[in-house]
Design a protein around this motif. Sequence first.
Motif, PDB file in Angstrom:
ATOM      1  N   ALA A  67      38.933  43.218  35.853  1.00  0.00           N
ATOM      2  CA  ALA A  67      38.699  41.862  35.337  1.00  0.00           C
ATOM      3  C   ALA A  67      39.778  41.380  34.369  1.00  0.00           C
ATOM      4  O   ALA A  67      39.522  41.107  33.206  1.00  0.00           O
ATOM      5  N   GLY A  68      40.992  41.278  34.858  1.00  0.00           N
ATOM      6  CA  GLY A  68      42.060  40.685  34.048  1.00  0.00           C
ATOM      7  C   GLY A  68      43.077  41.654  33.486  1.00  0.00           C
ATOM      8  O   GLY A  68      44.140  41.242  33.036  1.00  0.00           O
ATOM      9  N   GLU A  69      42.767  42.945  33.493  1.00  0.00           N
ATOM     10  CA  GLU A  69      43.727  43.921  32.970  1.00  0.00           C
ATOM     11  C   GLU A  69      44.940  44.079  33.877  1.00  0.00           C
ATOM     12  O   GLU A  69      46.043  44.364  33.424  1.00  0.00           O
ATOM     13  N   ILE A  70      44.723  43.922  35.176  1.00  0.00           N
ATOM     14  CA  ILE A  70      45.806  44.028  36.145  1.00  0.00           C
ATOM     15  C   ILE A  70      46.367  42.632  36.399  1.00  0.00           C
ATOM     16  O   ILE A  70      45.662  41.749  36.876  1.00  0.00           O
ATOM     17  N   LYS A  71      47.649  42.453  36.087  1.00  0.00           N
ATOM     18  CA  LYS A  71      48.301  41.158  36.240  1.00  0.00           C
ATOM     19  C   LYS A  71      48.986  41.067  37.608  1.00  0.00           C
ATOM     20  O   LYS A  71      49.217  42.069  38.281  1.00  0.00           O
ATOM     21  N   LEU A  72      49.362  39.838  37.963  1.00  0.00           N
ATOM     22  CA  LEU A  72      50.043  39.617  39.233  1.00  0.00           C
ATOM     23  C   LEU A  72      51.360  40.380  39.284  1.00  0.00           C
ATOM     24  O   LEU A  72      51.724  40.929  40.331  1.00  0.00           O
ATOM     25  N   VAL A  73      52.070  40.451  38.157  1.00  0.00           N
ATOM     26  CA  VAL A  73      53.343  41.169  38.141  1.00  0.00           C
ATOM     27  C   VAL A  73      53.150  42.648  38.453  1.00  0.00           C
ATOM     28  O   VAL A  73      54.005  43.278  39.097  1.00  0.00           O
ATOM     29  N   HIS A  74      52.024  43.219  38.033  1.00  0.00           N
ATOM     30  CA  HIS A  74      51.741  44.615  38.337  1.00  0.00           C
ATOM     31  C   HIS A  74      51.518  44.804  39.837  1.00  0.00           C
ATOM     32  O   HIS A  74      52.003  45.778  40.435  1.00  0.00           O
ATOM     33  N   ILE A  75      50.789  43.875  40.441  1.00  0.00           N
ATOM     34  CA  ILE A  75      50.511  43.954  41.876  1.00  0.00           C
ATOM     35  C   ILE A  75      51.793  43.783  42.684  1.00  0.00           C
ATOM     36  O   ILE A  75      52.052  44.524  43.646  1.00  0.00           O
ATOM     37  N   LEU A  76      52.626  42.812  42.284  1.00  0.00           N
ATOM     38  CA  LEU A  76      53.877  42.578  43.006  1.00  0.00           C
ATOM     39  C   LEU A  76      54.838  43.757  42.854  1.00  0.00           C
ATOM     40  O   LEU A  76      55.532  44.126  43.807  1.00  0.00           O
TER      41      LEU A  76
END
Length: 267
Positions: free
Chosen positions: A95-104
């Motif tokens: 719930a918000g700890e993982i950012k889009l930059v982390h996924i990319l």
Amino acid sequence: MKSRLLVAAVGVPLLFYIVLGAPPIVMMAALCALSGVAAMELMQCVGIAKRSFLFGWTVICAVFSVTWYYDRPEYMEVLWFLYVLVTFFFAIYKAGEIKLVHILAGLFAVIAIPYSFSAFIRMEDAGIPRVCLLLPFIFSFLSDTGGYFGGRFFGKHKLAPKVSPKKTVEGSIGGLAGNVLGAVIFAAVMNQWFYAGIVNSYLGMILLGLVCSVVAQIGDLSFSLIKREFGIKDYGHLFLEHGGVLDRFDSVLFVTPLIEIVLQFVR
């Protein structure tokens, strides 16, 4: 310089053994290890903790991607889909700890990095002589070495000061010169002592060296750009003062797919 010589004294013989003399399974294991370490370094760079699920999940997928790119490329989409599905499930759970930059960053570590490393296995499987698998390293490292000495002795004009302040235009030209020299020496040695006629055109080899130097420098600056954005000096310390896998193999990751494409057309 002492650190460079120490790393070279250990790394160059090991590199020659893995590329030229080791069984294919050893090469595969080495490439899987490099891909896994590179994934670890990138995830740490963007702020993912080592004990995080996303950290371990990305590293595992990066290792398996090397073998899948070679052995079962038709199923790569399955691995990518599974990675995205599990990653977003974890992101939703956190719930918000993982950012889009982390996924990319994870996607880059699972797709792009293993693709480049697995190119060595694909080239060998396509019947390309193993000695040609040295070309990505030759053109990456000589470009880097030529750039180092060119910048050190003649550097005056900054190349990309906001990305890598020490890089100079003169160093860039030195990198081009280093690859021209490397291309000529490689062609001469191969034709004279090992594979007569393997290089049909010295001019073609020189042009390849020049293009690879440009691509190598783009690769170097690309990973420098990432480091600067996240405020780190090195990705790791596997190679002592020379940093980690992404510090030493940044250019190789860009040059290897290019070499694979070129060799497919000129064989």
